[in-house]
Design an enzyme around this catalytic site. Structure first.
Site, PDB file in Angstrom:
ATOM      1  N   GLU A   1       5.380 -24.849   4.701  1.00 44.89           N
ATOM      2  CA  GLU A   1       4.422 -25.858   5.201  1.00 44.89           C
ATOM      3  C   GLU A   1       5.180 -27.107   5.596  1.00 44.89           C
ATOM      4  OE1 GLU A   1       1.225 -26.968   2.590  1.00 44.89           O
ATOM      5  OE2 GLU A   1       0.707 -24.888   2.175  1.00 44.89           O
TER       6      GLU A   1
HETATM    7  C1  NOJ Z   1      -0.548 -28.356   0.733  1.00 45.00           C
HETATM    8  C2  NOJ Z   1      -1.572 -27.258   0.639  1.00 45.00           C
HETATM    9  O1  NOJ Z   1      -0.915 -26.080   0.270  1.00 45.00           O
HETATM   10  C3  NOJ Z   1      -2.340 -27.028   1.925  1.00 45.00           C
HETATM   11  O2  NOJ Z   1      -3.369 -26.133   1.672  1.00 45.00           O
HETATM   12  C4  NOJ Z   1      -2.827 -28.338   2.504  1.00 45.00           C
HETATM   13  O3  NOJ Z   1      -3.545 -28.117   3.699  1.00 45.00           O
HETATM   14  C5  NOJ Z   1      -1.635 -29.246   2.727  1.00 45.00           C
HETATM   15  N1  NOJ Z   1      -0.987 -29.499   1.469  1.00 45.00           N
HETATM   16  C6  NOJ Z   1      -2.003 -30.593   3.361  1.00 45.00           C
HETATM   17  O4  NOJ Z   1      -2.696 -31.372   2.447  1.00 45.00           O
END
Ligand code: NOJ
Length: 570
Positions: free
Chosen positions: A414
């Site tokens: 991410e």
């Molecule tokens: C981490 C989380 O895993 C994800 O689900 C979320 O959208 C992002 N942070 C942004 O807040």
């Protein structure tokens, strides 16, 4: 993060910023002058985008799905922004083909998504019932991805625990979750492992533990301060290790895949790099974040600094044992080495200084680490309140991981940035800047020898953002949530990211600047389409609701009239 908590922390941060700025002895911009690095990524580097089940699928009660803790949490008043829920979200459950065509447009190598545990095991317990319709949905998604040459990277737990397990056992507070989770993972390996080769056991367990069981901002909403998070994390680490061993002993030979965990963490930079206390505080910050989970998995036990600090504070409280649970020596060797790769989620950075919390303030996770977080008021902050754009922090975090955990194979699971709710601006230049700078810092880290194999932009679509509801949009594609068809529109960042992927990096300054210009040019057409959307949805409403209603009324009236005529005749 919930507002009250955030506001509390934000005020604290602000005061410190003012004090320190007044001291005039610290150069805030010292880290900002890093130059851009033109070059490409290693061959075979994997480019992707991500999502998670509860945030995008919708269909919360369809085709035999059981309830998750997030279904129950969001249906209670006051838990999320405007009481938003993920009931329908992006309706991703019905849009496999549509969404894969977006991935093709980007030319993605991989797509990261999660499996909803209660969709395939409604109570969370395998012997109760396996929901074949749910199993079928993920089969269809995986097959369609592979058909288009997109590698699935699958997360087993992105926060949506079956509600039955929460109600019956207290969720991650209870040791029995380890076996239930292992059964669920085993079913996934059995049904999907012939095609899925990248498995992530847990997504961001820090959030599950701290926000779910310590502050209660997230489901299940428990506020077990000072103990809840440590206990939940302890069971999660053991559950992760068990699933890794299950794969290793039962499936690896046949399926030849990999199992890892995805950890999220901010980078913590000492406020004053010449001050030993600040240096130690910043290190502590990172250890309490990513180290909490990574150190047991790579070295067999919690970071020494966590054991020392929580142990000391527990003794001050008069407790006989530490609030941080301990692993037996057998458990340590069982847990050590249970990650074939490390997933890293990263968004932002903080400056850190030492701050002692008096015992009168109680004993919590946030007072155990004795740090204060600060931000530079000049850091760009386009969306979520907590998310400041500090690209160099990403490189430092990656280098830290390399040295602390023996240069593991890393997938960035991410990274991305949000924008505020009211902004229907598809020309997201700030997101282009964010991606450009963060991806560039990752490239520099790779050049420094960090073993990053792939990058996942977060997220493919705008989606349900947990307690923030739909107020924060992280997507490369804009989703019109007002329209029940949930249409997707490309933001300018799609054009930019697409070009990074195509060139496998940043070839030269002239081209990269050109990309940015082209990307912001194309978005105005999408903006026009989006502006026309209310009209389109109105017309759809007319055809789908008004026309059938009028027709039915006409038929009824004619029938009544006919009956009246017939009666008169008789
Ligand atoms: C981490 C989380 O895993 C994800 O689900 C979320 O959208 C992002 N942070 C942004 O807040």
């Amino acid at each position: 993060m919930m507002l009250s908590h955030r506001v509390g922390r934000a005020c604290h941060v602000l005061v410190l910023v003012l004090c320190l700025s007044a001291a005039e002895d610290f150069d805030w911009s010292a880290n900002n002058h890093d130059s851009f690095y033109y070059g490409t990524f290693p061959n075979g580097f994997s480019w992707g985008a991500g999502s998670s089940a509860y945030q995008t699928e919708g269909a919360w009660d369809k085709d035999g799905k059981g309830l998750s803790i997030w279904d129950v949490f969001t249906h209670k008043k006051g838990k999320t922004f405007l009481n938003d829920t993920g009931d329908s979200s992006c309706e991703g459950y019905y849009k496999i083909k549509d969404d894969i065509s977006l991935m093709k447009e980007l030319n993605l190598n991989h797509y990261r998504f999660s499996i909803s545990w209660p969709r395939i095991m409604p109570t969370g317990i395998r012997s109760d019932h396996v929901n074949e319709k749910g199993v079928k949905y993920y089969n269809a998604l995986i097959d369609e991805l592979l058909e288009h040459n997109i590698t699935p990277i699958v997360t087993l737990y992105h926060w949506d625990l079956p509600q039955v397990l929460q109600e019956k056992y207290g969720g991650w507070q209870n040791i029995s979750m380890i076996n239930y989770f292992n059964d669920f993972a085993n079913l996934c390996f059995e049904r999907y492992g012939d095609r899925v080769k990248y498995w992530i056991t847990f997504n961001n367990p820090w959030s599950v533990a701290v926000e779910g069981y310590e502050t209660g901002e997230h489901a299940p909403g428990l506020k077990l301060r000072g103990t809840g998070a440590y206990r939940a994390a302890h069971h999660i680490i053991k559950a992760h290790a068990k699933v890794w061993h299950t794969y290793d002993t039962q499936w690896r030979n046949k399926q030849r895949g990999m199992v890892g965990i995805s950890l999220s963490g901010d980078w913590g930079e000492p406020v004053d790099i010449t001050n030993q206390k600040d240096i130690e505080a910043a290190e502590r910050y990172v250890q309490f974040y990513i180290g909490w989970f990574a150190t047991p998995i790579f070295h067999g036990d919690y970071p020494q600094v966590m054991k020392d600090f929580i142990g000391r504070k527990s003794a001050q409280q008069g407790l006989g044992t530490s609030r941080l649970p301990t692993f037996s020596s057998q458990e340590k060797s069982y847990i050590k080495g249970t990650s074939d790769f490390l997933g890293v989620g990263h968004f932002t950075t903080r400056y850190i200084t030492q701050k002692s919390f008096p015992s009168s303030r109680g004993y919590t996770y946030f007072s155990d680490w004795d740090v204060a977080e600060l931000v530079d008021p000049r850091w760009p902050d386009p969306g979520s309140e907590w998310l400041y754009s500090v690209p160099w922090g990403f490189r430092r975090l990656l280098n830290f991981i390399k040295t602390q955990y023996g240069n593991p194979m890393i997938y960035i699971t991410e990274n991305g940035v949000s924008e505020k709710m009211m902004c229907t601006e598809l020309c997201d230049d700030w997101r282009i800047q964010y991606y450009k700078a963060y991806i560039n810092e990752m490239l520099k880290a790779i050049r420094n020898g960090v073993n990053v194999k792939g990058y996942t932009a977060w997220s493919l679509l705008d989606k349900f953002e947990w307690d923030e509801g739909y107020s924060e949009r992280f997507g490369l594609y804009y989703v019109d949530f007002r329209n029940k068809n949930k249409p997707r529109y490309p933001k300018a960042s799609v054009q930019f990211y697409k070009r990074i992927i195509k060139s496998n990096g940043f070839p030269n300054q002239r081209e990269v600047e050109n990309w940015r210009r082209k990307a912001t040019e194309t978005c105005s057409t999408s903006n026009q389409l989006l502006a026309a959307d209310p009209l389109t949805s109105h017309m759809e409403m007319v055809t789908e609701v008004v026309v059938p209603t009028v027709c039915t009324l006409c038929i009824l009236i004619s029938a009544v009239f006919l009956m009246f005529l017939l009666r008169k005749r008789n």
